[in-house]
Structures are given as C-alpha cells and as structure tokens.
Design a protein around this motif. Sequence first.
Motif, PDB file in Angstrom:
ATOM      1  N   GLN A  73       0.842  -1.187   0.000  1.00  0.00           N
ATOM      2  CA  GLN A  73       0.000   0.000   0.000  1.00  0.00           C
ATOM      3  C   GLN A  73       0.882   1.244   0.000  1.00  0.00           C
ATOM      4  OE1 GLN A  73      -2.522  -0.385   3.389  1.00  0.00           O
ATOM      5  NE2 GLN A  73      -3.715  -2.020   2.482  1.00  0.00           N
ATOM      6  N   PRO A  74       0.788   2.079  -1.058  1.00  0.00           N
ATOM      7  CA  PRO A  74       1.621   3.283  -1.110  1.00  0.00           C
ATOM      8  C   PRO A  74       1.092   4.353  -0.152  1.00  0.00           C
ATOM      9  CG  PRO A  74       0.173   3.215  -3.007  1.00  0.00           C
ATOM     10  CD  PRO A  74      -0.029   1.921  -2.245  1.00  0.00           C
ATOM     11  N   LEU A  75       1.997   5.197   0.310  1.00  0.00           N
ATOM     12  CA  LEU A  75       1.640   6.349   1.132  1.00  0.00           C
ATOM     13  C   LEU A  75       1.409   7.515   0.181  1.00  0.00           C
ATOM     14  CD1 LEU A  75       1.455   7.853   3.855  1.00  0.00           C
ATOM     15  CD2 LEU A  75       3.924   8.196   3.696  1.00  0.00           C
ATOM     16  N   VAL A  76       0.210   8.096   0.217  1.00  0.00           N
ATOM     17  CA  VAL A  76      -0.138   9.197  -0.674  1.00  0.00           C
ATOM     18  C   VAL A  76      -0.350  10.458   0.155  1.00  0.00           C
ATOM     19  CG1 VAL A  76      -1.793  10.052  -2.385  1.00  0.00           C
ATOM     20  CG2 VAL A  76      -1.237   7.621  -2.308  1.00  0.00           C
ATOM     21  N   SER A  77       0.323  11.517  -0.248  1.00  0.00           N
ATOM     22  CA  SER A  77       0.211  12.799   0.439  1.00  0.00           C
ATOM     23  C   SER A  77      -0.209  13.855  -0.580  1.00  0.00           C
ATOM     24  CB  SER A  77       1.560  13.167   1.059  1.00  0.00           C
ATOM     25  OG  SER A  77       1.554  14.485   1.500  1.00  0.00           O
ATOM     26  N   THR A  78      -1.282  14.599  -0.290  1.00  0.00           N
ATOM     27  CA  THR A  78      -1.763  15.643  -1.187  1.00  0.00           C
ATOM     28  C   THR A  78      -1.713  16.976  -0.462  1.00  0.00           C
ATOM     29  OG1 THR A  78      -3.264  14.062  -2.215  1.00  0.00           O
ATOM     30  CG2 THR A  78      -3.699  16.371  -2.643  1.00  0.00           C
ATOM     31  N   THR A  79      -1.081  17.965  -1.084  1.00  0.00           N
ATOM     32  CA  THR A  79      -1.013  19.306  -0.510  1.00  0.00           C
ATOM     33  C   THR A  79      -1.236  20.340  -1.606  1.00  0.00           C
ATOM     34  OG1 THR A  79       1.382  19.393  -0.847  1.00  0.00           O
ATOM     35  CG2 THR A  79       0.621  18.702   1.323  1.00  0.00           C
ATOM     36  N   ASN A  80      -1.660  21.518  -1.198  1.00  0.00           N
ATOM     37  CA  ASN A  80      -1.756  22.631  -2.131  1.00  0.00           C
ATOM     38  C   ASN A  80      -0.460  23.421  -2.022  1.00  0.00           C
ATOM     39  OD1 ASN A  80      -4.350  22.190  -3.169  1.00  0.00           O
ATOM     40  ND2 ASN A  80      -5.263  23.073  -1.347  1.00  0.00           N
ATOM     41  N   GLU A  81       0.201  23.575  -3.148  1.00  0.00           N
ATOM     42  CA  GLU A  81       1.445  24.321  -3.176  1.00  0.00           C
ATOM     43  C   GLU A  81       1.201  25.576  -4.001  1.00  0.00           C
ATOM     44  OE1 GLU A  81       5.748  22.641  -3.431  1.00  0.00           O
ATOM     45  OE2 GLU A  81       5.017  22.949  -5.473  1.00  0.00           O
ATOM     46  N   GLY A  82       1.648  26.689  -3.491  1.00  0.00           N
ATOM     47  CA  GLY A  82       1.430  27.939  -4.193  1.00  0.00           C
ATOM     48  C   GLY A  82       2.711  28.720  -4.348  1.00  0.00           C
ATOM     49  N   THR A  83       2.704  29.585  -5.353  1.00  0.00           N
ATOM     50  CA  THR A  83       3.809  30.505  -5.569  1.00  0.00           C
ATOM     51  C   THR A  83       3.254  31.912  -5.563  1.00  0.00           C
ATOM     52  OG1 THR A  83       4.961  28.865  -6.915  1.00  0.00           O
ATOM     53  CG2 THR A  83       5.726  31.142  -7.085  1.00  0.00           C
ATOM     54  N   LEU A  84       3.854  32.753  -4.753  1.00  0.00           N
ATOM     55  CA  LEU A  84       3.502  34.169  -4.689  1.00  0.00           C
ATOM     56  C   LEU A  84       4.636  34.949  -5.324  1.00  0.00           C
ATOM     57  CD1 LEU A  84       1.936  36.675  -3.643  1.00  0.00           C
ATOM     58  CD2 LEU A  84       3.198  36.408  -1.488  1.00  0.00           C
ATOM     59  N   PHE A  85       4.284  35.827  -6.248  1.00  0.00           N
ATOM     60  CA  PHE A  85       5.250  36.717  -6.888  1.00  0.00           C
ATOM     61  C   PHE A  85       4.961  38.132  -6.424  1.00  0.00           C
ATOM     62  CE2 PHE A  85       4.885  33.113  -9.692  1.00  0.00           C
ATOM     63  CZ  PHE A  85       6.183  32.873 -10.108  1.00  0.00           C
ATOM     64  N   ILE A  86       6.006  38.857  -6.050  1.00  0.00           N
ATOM     65  CA  ILE A  86       5.892  40.274  -5.719  1.00  0.00           C
ATOM     66  C   ILE A  86       6.738  41.027  -6.738  1.00  0.00           C
ATOM     67  CG2 ILE A  86       6.314  42.071  -4.015  1.00  0.00           C
ATOM     68  CD1 ILE A  86       6.119  39.923  -1.832  1.00  0.00           C
ATOM     69  N   ASP A  87       6.107  41.971  -7.420  1.00  0.00           N
ATOM     70  CA  ASP A  87       6.792  42.774  -8.430  1.00  0.00           C
ATOM     71  C   ASP A  87       6.945  44.203  -7.946  1.00  0.00           C
ATOM     72  OD1 ASP A  87       6.772  40.573 -10.101  1.00  0.00           O
ATOM     73  OD2 ASP A  87       5.091  41.279 -11.320  1.00  0.00           O
ATOM     74  N   PHE A  88       8.138  44.766  -8.107  1.00  0.00           N
ATOM     75  CA  PHE A  88       8.381  46.181  -7.866  1.00  0.00           C
ATOM     76  C   PHE A  88       8.654  46.813  -9.225  1.00  0.00           C
ATOM     77  CE2 PHE A  88      10.169  45.326  -3.340  1.00  0.00           C
ATOM     78  CZ  PHE A  88       8.881  45.102  -2.876  1.00  0.00           C
ATOM     79  N   ILE A  89       7.857  47.817  -9.533  1.00  0.00           N
ATOM     80  CA  ILE A  89       7.891  48.474 -10.843  1.00  0.00           C
ATOM     81  C   ILE A  89       8.305  49.924 -10.651  1.00  0.00           C
ATOM     82  CG2 ILE A  89       6.474  49.114 -12.839  1.00  0.00           C
ATOM     83  CD1 ILE A  89       4.555  46.748 -11.791  1.00  0.00           C
ATOM     84  N   ASP A  90       9.259  50.381 -11.459  1.00  0.00           N
ATOM     85  CA  ASP A  90       9.639  51.782 -11.427  1.00  0.00           C
ATOM     86  C   ASP A  90       8.437  52.592 -11.903  1.00  0.00           C
ATOM     87  OD1 ASP A  90      10.630  54.365 -12.683  1.00  0.00           O
ATOM     88  OD2 ASP A  90      12.487  53.628 -11.755  1.00  0.00           O
ATOM     89  N   ALA A  91       7.938  53.485 -11.058  1.00  0.00           N
ATOM     90  CA  ALA A  91       6.709  54.222 -11.365  1.00  0.00           C
ATOM     91  C   ALA A  91       6.876  55.171 -12.545  1.00  0.00           C
ATOM     92  CB  ALA A  91       6.244  55.000 -10.129  1.00  0.00           C
ATOM     93  N   ASN A  92       8.062  55.743 -12.733  1.00  0.00           N
ATOM     94  CA  ASN A  92       8.272  56.680 -13.843  1.00  0.00           C
ATOM     95  C   ASN A  92       8.489  55.963 -15.164  1.00  0.00           C
ATOM     96  OD1 ASN A  92       8.072  58.983 -12.177  1.00  0.00           O
ATOM     97  ND2 ASN A  92      10.201  58.709 -11.534  1.00  0.00           N
ATOM     98  N   LYS A  93       9.316  54.925 -15.152  1.00  0.00           N
ATOM     99  CA  LYS A  93       9.643  54.200 -16.381  1.00  0.00           C
ATOM    100  C   LYS A  93       8.630  53.119 -16.729  1.00  0.00           C
ATOM    101  CE  LYS A  93      14.616  54.756 -15.709  1.00  0.00           C
ATOM    102  NZ  LYS A  93      15.878  54.048 -15.499  1.00  0.00           N
TER     103      LYS A  93
END
Length: 193
Positions: free
Chosen positions: A132-152
């Motif tokens: 019997q295999p061991l099964v593990s289920t999880t939700n994995e997420g990636t958060l991206f934070i962007d910094f944008i030059d306001a003038n350019k």
Amino acid sequence: MKKLIKFLPVVMIAAVLTSCNSVKVAADYDKQVDFNTYKTFAFFKTGIDKAEISDLDKRRILRAIEAELFAKGLIKSENPDMLVSIFTKSQQRVDIYNNNWGWGGWGWGGFGWGGFGPGWGGFGPGFGWNNQPLVSTTNEGTLFIDFIDANKKELVWQGSGTGYLPSKMEKKDERIKEFVSKMMEKYPPGMNK
C-alpha cells in the motif's frame, strides 16, 4: 535492521511534513537600478486585481508587504517612486511513496513464522511486504511580488516564494507573513550578502 525498517515510514512522513513547511524563495532584479532611490511606494491596483486569489488573501498579502516595506523605511504615497504588484500560481501536489517493505498485514496459512498460526503472516501480523503506497496531497502555491519603477513603468525587482498553503484561516495569516518576510529578505538586492 528490523528496527530500522520499522521506523522508516515514520522518517518518510516526517520528511514530507518538514518539506511542506519550508518556503523556497528567489529574487531577480535589474542590476542597472539604484534601489536606494526608491523611497515611496503604492500598490498597482490594475496588476493586483488580476491575481486569481480571494480578496481576503489579497488583503493579507498586501498588509504583509506594506509592513515589510515600512520596516525598510519606505513610505506609502499618492505619488510613488515604486509600484507594487502581485500575482499567484497554485497547484495541487501529490506525492506517492511506495512502501514495499516492512511488516505485513493479516493473512492465513503458509510456511514459516508469525501471528497465531504457522506461516508468514499466519492469522495475525507477520513479516512480509506492504504494497500500500503512502499518498500525500497538498496545495502548493507561488507568490510573486513585483516592484515596478513608477516613472519608467518597468519591472525592476521580482521576488517569488513557493510553499505549502494551509486551508485554515488561522494559519493563513502566519503563512502569508512568512512568505512575504522571506522574500523581502532579498530586497533591496545586495543587502543580505
């Protein structure tokens, strides 16, 4: 040897749970930019509105980012030097561990030793293979934070954090703060060397 085999499933489960708790972070940035010139920030509503997460989670993330930027001496402004945006990705992660060793289950007959009767796994637990295999289920997420030059209107820094996402509200606040905090350790570039 039998004791080692007996405790391997426990070690594997602990490894899975430990790996779920860590946040993997990375950052990329424009090496030509002087990040000391950024003193003020504002959230880029157009970008944030596109993030495919609940408004509650968006607010949690934005509060965490704001707190980190305040701690770094930046000021929120109507006329900012830098715009802050976010986006997310999530996926369900399924890990399957084949457990083809260890103590067998219940069974009848056979030759050898174990259980209440003769045989490998007579009536009772005996030594054998557990398929019997061991099964593990999880939700994995990636958060991206962007910094944008306001003038350019150019992306100057991007942080990403990938890890396990809890479903319970009480744990979300702490987990989101952890994601953001670990990413913000990499801003401004060169400060953590």
